[in-house]
Design an enzyme around this catalytic site. Structure first.
Site, PDB file in Angstrom:
ATOM      1  N   ASN A   7       0.684  -1.255   0.180  1.00 27.46           N
ATOM      2  CA  ASN A   7      -0.064  -0.055   0.030  1.00 27.46           C
ATOM      3  C   ASN A   7       0.839   1.190   0.051  1.00 27.46           C
ATOM      4  O   ASN A   7       1.128   1.558   1.030  1.00 27.46           O
ATOM      5  CB  ASN A   7      -0.975  -0.066   1.260  1.00 27.46           C
ATOM      6  N   ARG A  92      -2.384  -1.926  -3.689  1.00 28.50           N
ATOM      7  CA  ARG A  92      -3.276  -0.880  -3.532  1.00 28.50           C
ATOM      8  C   ARG A  92      -3.104   0.046  -4.448  1.00 28.50           C
ATOM      9  O   ARG A  92      -2.232   0.781  -4.412  1.00 28.50           O
ATOM     10  CB  ARG A  92      -3.517  -0.449  -2.151  1.00 28.50           C
ATOM     11  N   HIS A 181     -11.166   5.308  -1.746  1.00 22.64           N
ATOM     12  CA  HIS A 181     -11.294   4.642  -0.415  1.00 22.64           C
ATOM     13  C   HIS A 181     -12.277   3.342  -0.579  1.00 22.64           C
ATOM     14  O   HIS A 181     -13.169   3.053   0.262  1.00 22.64           O
ATOM     15  CB  HIS A 181     -11.703   5.401   0.748  1.00 22.64           C
ATOM     16  N   ARG A 242      -5.249  18.127   2.580  1.00 24.65           N
ATOM     17  CA  ARG A 242      -5.989  18.624   1.213  1.00 24.65           C
ATOM     18  C   ARG A 242      -7.301  19.586   1.668  1.00 24.65           C
ATOM     19  O   ARG A 242      -7.799  19.367   2.754  1.00 24.65           O
ATOM     20  CB  ARG A 242      -6.446  17.177   0.754  1.00 24.65           C
ATOM     21  N   GLU A 388      -7.852  -2.701   5.585  1.00 27.99           N
ATOM     22  CA  GLU A 388      -7.987  -2.677   4.191  1.00 27.99           C
ATOM     23  C   GLU A 388      -6.801  -4.114   3.620  1.00 27.99           C
ATOM     24  O   GLU A 388      -7.011  -4.403   2.585  1.00 27.99           O
ATOM     25  CB  GLU A 388      -7.020  -1.325   3.747  1.00 27.99           C
TER      26      GLU A 388
END
Ligand code: AMP
Length: 403
Positions: A7, A92, A181, A242, A388
Site C-alpha cells: 500500500n 492497492r 477509499h 488537502r 484494508e
C-alpha cells in the site's frame, strides 16, 4: 497463499505479509515521512510483532520496499528466507479511472492502463506503479494483482458521477467522479450489515472513512451511489493536508494574484491546505486536538470546519438515499477519536442519529466493531475497524487462484 500486500502512499509505505488461508498477518511494515531526512521504517514479525526501526532517509517509496524485501529475507524472525516463498503480491491502487472497474492481475496491458491513470491520483498512483515495476524485476515469476480504491464506486449513476462541465471534457479526457477509499467503504458497509444483523442489500448506509484522507459514501442496497471524492482524491471533505471542495474560482484567482504555476497550486491544494493549512501546525488530527485543547484558536477553527463539513456531507447523503439505516465511522479518526465522533453527532441528533455518549467512549473498544448509538436511535451509528490489507490479500488470493 502467502500474499505480500503493498500500500504505497505519497510519503508512506504500508505493507503486510498475509497468510490468507488462516487470515493471519505474519509481517507488518510501516514507513513514514518517506522522501525526507526523517524517513523511517518499522518492520515486525509474528507472533510478537516487536518493531525494528530502520533509517530510510532520502529513499523513495519503492526503495523502501526493496529494503523491506531485504529485511524479510535476512531477519531471523521472518517466516521466509527466500523471496520465491511469496505466492502473490496485492497492490492497492488509488485511481483506476474508467479502465478498471474491478481488481485485475497485472499483465502488460494492465500495466499500460495503470500508467494512464497516474494523473488521476498524482500523489498516490506513481509510487504504487513504481513499486509494481520494482517487484516485477525482483520477483518476475510472482503474480501481482491491482486492487482499486475506485472500483467500488463503479456503480454510481451518471447523475452522481458527471460534472456540469461542457460534455467534451468527459468525452475527451474522461473527466468525471471516480471516488476513492472504495475497499474501505465496501468493507465498512459489510461489517455494519453484520453488526445490524441484516443483509447489506436491504440497507441504506452512509460510510465515513475519516483518516488522513477522508471520504463519505452513500451505500444504497450495498452499492455506492455517490461519494465525496471526485475526479481525484482532492474533492470533498477537508483533510489532513488537502483542501477538499472549495470554490474552483479561488484557484485561478490565487494563481493570477501570486503568479503560481500549476504544480505550485497543486502542492498548495494537496499538501499545504486542510487541517495543516488552517491550523498552521500539523495535518495530523491528534496534533490539532492537542493544540486546540491547549487553547490554540486556529486549531479550534480547523476542527470546527472539519466537523461541519463531515456533518454537511452526511446530511446530503441522507437526502440522496431512499433510506438511511446507519452511519458507519472508520479509519484513523473515525475509529479512534471519541471526541470527534461526539462533535460530529452532536449536530445530527435531529436527523435521528443519536449517539450514546458512554458507548462512544468505551475504553479498550479500539479495534472492536460496535454500535455506539442509543438503542432507540432511528439511525444507528457504527464504528468499524478498517482492515484494508486483509481485504486486498483476499482479493489477490481469489484472482491468483483462478490463474
Ligand atoms: P489513517 O489515514 O486512517 O491512518 O488516519 C490518520 C489520522 O487519524 C491522523 O490524522 C491521526 O491523527 C488520526 N488519529 C489516529 N488516532 C487518533 C485518535 N486517537 N484521536 C484522534 N485522531 C486520531
Amino acid at each position: 497463499m502467502l500474499v505480500l500486500v503493498v500500500n504505497a502512499g505519497s510519503s508512506s509505505l504500508k505493507s503486510q505479509l498475509i497468510e490468507t488461508d488462516g487470515k493471519l498477518t505474519v509481517m507488518k511494515c510501516i514507513a513514514e515521512k518517506v522522501g525526507t531526512d526523517q524517513a523511517f521504517m518499522n518492520v515486525s514479525f509474528a507472533p510478537e510483532f516487536q518493531k525494528t526501526r530502520y533509517n530510510v532517509a532520502g529513499k523513495t517509496v519503492e526503495q523502501c520496499l526493496a529494503k523491506l524485501l531485504e529485511v524479510m529475507v535476512e531477519d531471523i524472525e521472518s517466516p521466509i528466507s527466500n523471496l520465491n516463498q511469496i505466492d502473490a503480491v496485492g497492490n492497492r491502487i488509488v485511481a483506476g479511472g474508467e479502465y478498471f472497474t474491478r481488481s485485475v492481475v497485472i499483465d502488460a496491458q494492465a500495466r499500460e492502463n495503470l500508467a494512464k491513470c497516474e494523473e488521476l491520483a498524482p500523489l498516490h498512483n506513481p509510487p504504487a506503479d513504481a513499486c509494481i515495476d520494482m517487484l516485477r524485476e525482483m520477483l518476475p515469476e510472482t503474480p501481482q494483482v491491482a486492487v482499486f480504491d475506485t472500483a467500488f464506486h463503479a456503480t454510481m449513476p451518471p447523475k452522481a458521477y458527471m460534472y456540469p462541465l461542457p460534455m467534451e471534457y468527459y468525452e475527451k479526457y474522461h473527466i468525471r467522479r471516480y471516488g476513492a477509499h472504495g475497499t474501505s467503504h465496501r468493507y465498512a458497509a459489510q461489517q455494519a450489515a453484520n453488526l445490524l444483523g441484516r443483509p447489506l442489500r436491504d440497507l441504506g448506509l452512509i460510510t465515513c472513512h475519516l483518516g488522513n484522507g477522508g471520504s463519505i459514501t452513500a451505500v444504497n442496497h450495498g452499492k455506492s451511489i455517490d461519494t465525496t471524492m471526485g475526479f481525484t482524491p482532492l474533492e470533498g471533505l477537508m483533510m489532513g493536508t488537502r483542501s477538499g471542495s472549495i470554490d474552483p474560482a479561488i484557484i485561478t484567482y490565487i494563481m493570477r494574484r501570486e503568479g503560481k504555476s500549476f504544480d505550485e497550486m497543486d502542492a498548495i491544494l494537496n499538501r499545504e491546505s486542510g487541517i495543516l493549512g488552517v491550523s498552521g501546525k500539523s495535518g495530523d488530527m491528534r496534533d490539532a486536538l492537542a493544540a486546540a485543547a491547549g487553547g490554540d484558536e486556529r486549531a479550534k477553527l480547523a476542527i470546527e470546519m472539519y466537523v461541519y463539513r463531515v456533518q454537511k456531507a452526511i446530511g446530503s447523503y441522507y437526502a440522496a438515499m431512499t433510506r438511511t439505516d446507519a452511519v458507519v465511522m472508520t479509519a484513523g479518526i473515525g475509529e479512534n477519536s471519541a471526541e470527534l465522533r461526539e462533535l460530529i453527532f452532536d449536530g445530527l441528533a435531529h436527523m435521528g442519529m443519536i449517539l450514546d455518549k458512554e458507548r462512544n467512549q468505551v475504553e479498550g473498544a479500539i479495534g472492536m466493531n460496535r454500535i455506539i448509538s442509543i438503542d432507540d436511535s432511528p439511525i444507528k451509528i457504527c464504528v468499524v475497524t478498517a482492515d484494508e490489507e486483509i481485504r486486498i490479500a483476499r482479493e489477490t488470493d481469489n484472482l491468483v487462484s483462478q490463474l
